[in-house]
Enzyme design. Structure first.
Site, PDB file in Angstrom:
ATOM      1  N   SER A 208       4.085  59.736 -26.849  1.00 34.86           N
ATOM      2  CA  SER A 208       4.842  58.701 -27.548  1.00 34.86           C
ATOM      3  C   SER A 208       4.201  57.332 -27.312  1.00 34.86           C
ATOM      4  CB  SER A 208       6.305  58.753 -27.108  1.00 34.86           C
ATOM      5  OG  SER A 208       7.137  58.055 -27.997  1.00 34.86           O
ATOM      6  N   HIS A 468      10.407  65.632 -30.970  1.00 35.06           N
ATOM      7  CA  HIS A 468       9.629  64.791 -30.074  1.00 35.06           C
ATOM      8  C   HIS A 468       9.714  65.304 -28.634  1.00 35.06           C
ATOM      9  CE1 HIS A 468       7.521  60.980 -29.908  1.00 35.06           C
ATOM     10  NE2 HIS A 468       8.297  60.507 -28.944  1.00 35.06           N
TER      11      HIS A 468
END
Length: 546
Positions: A208, A468
């Protein structure tokens, strides 16, 4: 005292000191670095050396400044057995939002016990957290340590306004968190051999914001002197939430919130911010949130002016890549099939004030909220441009349907494309045109039982797909999200860790995952990506780039 007794006492003292030195030098928990000796901890199947300072504490006059190398010399053996403290932050995933400490610039080293080898390839971790939160301790190391073949180093760096507030000029340029990372990488390169690490076999990895940070570090030409290869998982420098505009407006608004009035220039603003309690500065983050934790990155990387001292980034990343002046090291860039589950899932949460879900409220607030949710608030020149873009997005992904739980998957797909997926082929295309080193990509397609989607939505009745972190958390365990992993995920976890080890050792930058060989996108007219699923892996080829 007679001369004889005096000489004997000196001899005994010398012998005692020599024995102590010998004992320390043979103790695997004691490591000698230029600052002195430090002592770690024995954790059964690995050693740890946590919270080793690499920079002077960024407090007082060093707040909002580039980090300074740690200079203190230790007279005694320095104890490094305390888990790393998170840098002061307003944390989206914590019930107690304000947490951490301003004095936080450390590295933590984890070394497996393995009698078959005396040195180890090194993987360096840059944690995620939207440049706003997270820390070295947020990603576990048990999976890597159980394999016993890699040394791991975790970097703590400044986040939020303390790490990224910028007035857009040389007096408050920003990017302090990125500068922290770079100084830490230099420290690792210079010191890791003392712990038993291979200083020429270092791989940098991040997830990320950590993945975007990894890409930004690679865009420095001399990064090849610090690491052999880099892996950006679900985040790269071209994602719209990474390098943003509007930093100057936010910096002065930050000053207003904490009581700095209306400074005439950034010198006065910086002086005032240095005088304020750090906790007040970080708590001001809530004033930049439109609702819930949106936007998830109100403070992040910026393009600094060329005259800024210790500037980290003075051009848009696309311009840096197009110039060809970036590090030529093998790079991996990835995404998951439903990366947009962060932050689309939070829209399924109930608004405690109105009783309806945020996604239902979105029907009336789309034009207000979309620019913050999808990070084009500062990139559009006029409100009309913003509204047209918002309208086109809604029409493309939902047509004439309303925002609801029933249309959630299409909204999540929108978030996946814009925030994470579309940048991958774009980045690869730029790198393959301007670079010579291998560029690889994979997409992870294997949903976890529980992940970010369930945590942010506080719901278990919705299937989010592969969101994610579903891949990354198989390398760096996160207990709060993954209580246990399935048998297929155990196999994938071991393959990921072996992939990183081999990548660190490969002189030619060859990358493999289990039985699959990654295809290099450099010198290729096709966009090539490895799809990893619960059943195996397969190469996919697309006729052209975006």
């Amino acid at each position: 005292m007679s001369l004889f007794k005096w000489l004997m006492s000196l001899i005994l003292l010398w012998v005692k000191l020599e024995c102590s030195e010998a004992a320390l030098s043979s103790d695997p928990l004691v490591v000698d670095i230029p600052n002195g000796k430090l002592r770690g901890r024995d954790n059964g199947h690995y050693y740890s050396y946590e919270s080793v300072p690499y920079a002077e504490p960024p407090i007082g006059e060093l707040r909002f400044e580039a980090p300074q190398p740690y200079s203190k010399q230790w007279a005694d053996v320095f104890n490094v057995t305390q888990p790393p403290v998170a840098c002061l932050q307003w944390n989206q995933f914590s019930e107690e939002k304000l947490q951490g400490a301003e004095d936080c610039l450390t590295v933590s080293v984890y070394k497996p016990k393995n009698t078959t080898r005396s040195s180890y390839p090194v993987v360096v971790l840059l944690h995620g957290g939207a440049f706003m939160f997270g820390g070295a301790a947020s990603n576990g190391h048990e999976y890597i340590m159980r394999e016993g073949r890699l040394m791991l180093v975790k970097i703590s760096y400044r986040v939020g306004p303390l790490g990224f507030a910028s007035s857009g000029d040389k007096d408050l340029p920003g990017n302090y968190g990125l500068k922290d990372q770079r100084l830490a990488l230099r420290w690792i390169k210079e010191n890791i051999a003392s712990f038993g690490g291979m200083s020429d076999n270092i791989v940098l990895i991040g997830h990320s914001a950590g993945g975007a940070s990894t890409h930004l570090q690679l865009l420095h030409e001399d990064f090849s002197q610090l690491a052999r290869a880099a892996i950006s998982v679900s985040g790269n420098a071209l994602d719209p939430w990474v390098v943003q505009q509007g930093g100057r407006r936010r910096a002065f608004e930050l000053g207003r919130i904490v009581g700095c009035g209306q400074p005439t220039d950034s010198v006065e603003l910086k002086k005032c911010l240095k005088s304020k309690p750090a906790r007040e500065i970080v708590s001001a983050v809530r004033s930049f949130l439109v609702f819930s934790y949106v936007p998830f990155t109100p403070f992040g990387p910026v393009v600094e002016p060329a005259d800024a001292p210790d500037a980290f980034l003075t051009q848009d990343p696309r311009d840096v890549i197009n110039s060809g002046k970036f590090s030529q090291v093998p790079w991996v860039v990835t995404y998951t099939t439903e990366d947009g589950g962060y932050n689309a899932a939070l829209l399924l949460e109930e608004n405690k004030t109105t009783g309806e879900t945020w996604i239902e409220t979105l029907n009336n607030r789309w034009f207000d909220w979309a620019p913050y949710l999808l990070f084009y608030r500062d990139s559009k020149k006029t409100i009309k441009d913003m509204d047209v873009f918002s309208r086109d997005l809604r029409q493309k992904y939902l047509g004439d349907r309303r925002f609801s739980v029933e249309s959630y998957w299409d909204l999540q797909r929108m978030f996946t494309d814009i925030l994470f997926k579309n940048s991958v082929p774009e980045a690869i295309d730029l790198h393959r045109k301007r670079g010579q080193s291998p560029v690889y990509s994979f997409v992870y397609d294997n949903p976890a039982v529980s992940g970010v989607g369930q945590v942010l939505s506080n719901r278990t009745d919705v299937f989010f797909g592969t969101v994610h972190g579903d891949d990354f958390f198989l390398i760096f365990n996160v207990g709060a999200l993954r209580k246990a992993i399935r048998l297929d995920e155990e196999i994938i976890s071991r393959k990921f860790i072996k992939m990183i080890e081999d990548f660190a050792l490969s002189e030619k930058g060859i990358l493999t995952f289990g039985e699959c060989n990654f295809q290099n996108n450099v010198n290729s007219s096709e966009y090539q990506v490895l799809r990893i699923t619960g059943n195996g892996c397969m190469n996919e080829h697309y006729d052209q780039f975006l």
